[in-house]
Design a protein around this motif. Structure first.
Motif, PDB file in Angstrom:
ATOM      1  N   MET A   1      -7.176  51.062  33.537  1.00  0.00           N
ATOM      2  CA  MET A   1      -6.925  52.498  33.389  1.00  0.00           C
ATOM      3  C   MET A   1      -5.434  52.784  33.544  1.00  0.00           C
ATOM      4  N   ARG A   2      -4.874  53.509  32.611  1.00  0.00           N
ATOM      5  CA  ARG A   2      -3.454  53.833  32.672  1.00  0.00           C
ATOM      6  C   ARG A   2      -3.226  54.941  33.684  1.00  0.00           C
ATOM      7  N   GLU A   3      -2.269  54.744  34.568  1.00  0.00           N
ATOM      8  CA  GLU A   3      -1.941  55.747  35.573  1.00  0.00           C
ATOM      9  C   GLU A   3      -0.909  56.717  35.032  1.00  0.00           C
ATOM     10  N   LEU A   4      -0.903  57.910  35.591  1.00  0.00           N
ATOM     11  CA  LEU A   4       0.110  58.905  35.261  1.00  0.00           C
ATOM     12  C   LEU A   4       1.433  58.470  35.888  1.00  0.00           C
ATOM     13  N   ARG A   5       2.444  58.241  35.051  1.00  0.00           N
ATOM     14  CA  ARG A   5       3.705  57.699  35.556  1.00  0.00           C
ATOM     15  C   ARG A   5       4.892  58.610  35.327  1.00  0.00           C
ATOM     16  N   GLU A   6       4.912  59.275  34.187  1.00  0.00           N
ATOM     17  CA  GLU A   6       6.066  60.073  33.826  1.00  0.00           C
ATOM     18  C   GLU A   6       5.739  61.557  33.901  1.00  0.00           C
ATOM     19  N   PRO A   7       6.705  62.386  34.321  1.00  0.00           N
ATOM     20  CA  PRO A   7       6.448  63.824  34.420  1.00  0.00           C
ATOM     21  C   PRO A   7       6.140  64.466  33.079  1.00  0.00           C
ATOM     22  N   ASN A   8       6.548  63.830  31.978  1.00  0.00           N
ATOM     23  CA  ASN A   8       6.312  64.400  30.660  1.00  0.00           C
ATOM     24  C   ASN A   8       5.098  63.787  29.965  1.00  0.00           C
ATOM     25  N   ALA A  13      -1.367  61.131  25.447  1.00  0.00           N
ATOM     26  CA  ALA A  13      -0.758  59.830  25.744  1.00  0.00           C
ATOM     27  C   ALA A  13      -1.741  58.937  26.484  1.00  0.00           C
ATOM     28  N   LEU A  14      -2.540  59.516  27.368  1.00  0.00           N
ATOM     29  CA  LEU A  14      -3.530  58.723  28.098  1.00  0.00           C
ATOM     30  C   LEU A  14      -4.649  58.257  27.165  1.00  0.00           C
ATOM     31  N   VAL A  15      -5.023  59.089  26.215  1.00  0.00           N
ATOM     32  CA  VAL A  15      -6.048  58.691  25.240  1.00  0.00           C
ATOM     33  C   VAL A  15      -5.521  57.558  24.367  1.00  0.00           C
ATOM     34  N   GLU A  16      -4.270  57.674  23.953  1.00  0.00           N
ATOM     35  CA  GLU A  16      -3.662  56.654  23.093  1.00  0.00           C
ATOM     36  C   GLU A  16      -3.582  55.295  23.783  1.00  0.00           C
ATOM     37  N   ALA A  17      -3.548  55.294  25.121  1.00  0.00           N
ATOM     38  CA  ALA A  17      -3.365  54.051  25.873  1.00  0.00           C
ATOM     39  C   ALA A  17      -4.667  53.277  26.090  1.00  0.00           C
ATOM     40  N   GLN A  18      -5.802  53.821  25.665  1.00  0.00           N
ATOM     41  CA  GLN A  18      -7.081  53.156  25.900  1.00  0.00           C
ATOM     42  C   GLN A  18      -7.293  51.995  24.923  1.00  0.00           C
ATOM     43  N   LEU A 210     -12.251  60.383  27.822  1.00  0.00           N
ATOM     44  CA  LEU A 210     -11.265  59.776  26.938  1.00  0.00           C
ATOM     45  C   LEU A 210      -9.980  59.357  27.649  1.00  0.00           C
ATOM     46  N   VAL A 211      -9.676  59.966  28.787  1.00  0.00           N
ATOM     47  CA  VAL A 211      -8.468  59.557  29.516  1.00  0.00           C
ATOM     48  C   VAL A 211      -8.775  58.453  30.525  1.00  0.00           C
ATOM     49  N   THR A 212     -10.051  58.091  30.649  1.00  0.00           N
ATOM     50  CA  THR A 212     -10.440  57.044  31.601  1.00  0.00           C
ATOM     51  C   THR A 212     -11.093  55.855  30.912  1.00  0.00           C
ATOM     52  N   GLY A 213     -11.130  55.857  29.581  1.00  0.00           N
ATOM     53  CA  GLY A 213     -11.730  54.744  28.865  1.00  0.00           C
ATOM     54  C   GLY A 213     -13.233  54.837  28.749  1.00  0.00           C
TER      55      GLY A 213
END
Length: 263
Positions: A1-8, A13-18, A210-213
């Motif tokens: 699972m991708r963590e929130l890293r950047e303020p922007n 972006a989280l959906v794209e990272a799955q 979708l943001v958690t896979g």
């Protein structure tokens, strides 16, 4: 699972990272992977950008729940604009008022609903059924500020004229991250999408998986009104999370549905 890293960071972006090979959305017989969902959204985002849609614009969605509609919602966000869901079951007068009041410059609508869409001279109409294969499936390069509006919703108007409320990207992302942590959401979660897109809480069942896979299972309108069909869909797809109104739960309970493993 991708963590929130950047303020922007944004929800998209989280959906794209799955994992692009995992199933993201189930809509009847259709089963879209994350890769297919993202590619469809990107192609439409490029189409919208070509049509002049960008930051600060409002794109209306005159459509019901479906995998293509979900892709369209992501596409509008990717293009830097804000989407405005319009329930096709709403009276024409309300739809026309909301379109005019919001300043929507574009309306996305499936072909089957095109003739039902009230005419508004200030907005151009694009079909959700157009062939977009000629457009790129890579991400659109649009800078989005966290305070840019992600979507607009209108109040019921029961005390007067409906009022539009803009929800920024930061609020949407913070809500999803908070719910992810509260519910310990992950790849094994399967949410039932049952709520009208015109209600704010629909974002939870559409986007949290979708943001958690995880996976979003879309309930067609006929199933949403039929307790037996809805219970059958929940069982067949292994749904783990259902949110519904009291009337929705009554429909399920009247059909004899009871599953302690579904939250």
């Amino acid at each position: 699972m991708r963590e929130l890293r950047e303020p922007n960071d944004t929800m998209t972006a989280l959906v794209e990272a799955q994992d692009p090979l995992r199933v993201a959305v189930v809509d009847g017989a259709a089963r879209w992977t994350y890769g297919e969902l993202d590619a469809t959204a990107n192609r439409l985002a490029h189409r919208l950008t070509e049509a002049g849609v960008g930051r600060g614009d409002v794109v209306a969605l005159y459509a019901g729940r479906s995998a293509p509609t979900l892709a369209a919602m992501l596409a509008v966000l990717k293009a830097g604009a804000a989407y405005l869901p319009l329930d096709p079951d709403y009276p024409d007068a309300r739809v026309r008022f909301v379109l005019e009041d919001s300043g929507a410059r574009t309306v996305l609508v499936p072909d089957e609903l095109r003739e039902r869409l009230p005419t508004v001279s200030t907005a151009s109409v694009l079909s959700l059924d157009d062939d977009l294969s000629a457009y790129s499936a890579v991400n659109v390069k649009v800078a989005v500020d966290p305070m840019d509006p992600a979507y607009l919703l209108y109040t019921s108007g029961s005390t007067g004229r409906p009022k539009g409320v803009a929800v920024p990207h930061r609020a949407l992302l913070n809500f999803l991250i908070a719910m992810r942590d509260l519910l310990n959401s992950g790849e094994d979660d399967i949410w039932l999408a049952l709520t009208s897109l015109s209600f704010d809480i629909s974002g939870l069942e559409l986007y949290l998986p979708l943001v958690t896979g995880g996976r979003t299972v879309i309930a067609e309108p006929a199933a949403a009104r039929d307790g037996d069909r809805l219970a059958g869909l929940i069982r067949a797809e292994g749904v783990t999370h259902v949110q519904a109104t009291p009337s929705g739960w009554r429909v399920l309970l009247a059909a004899g549905y009871a599953d302690p493993h579904v939250t």
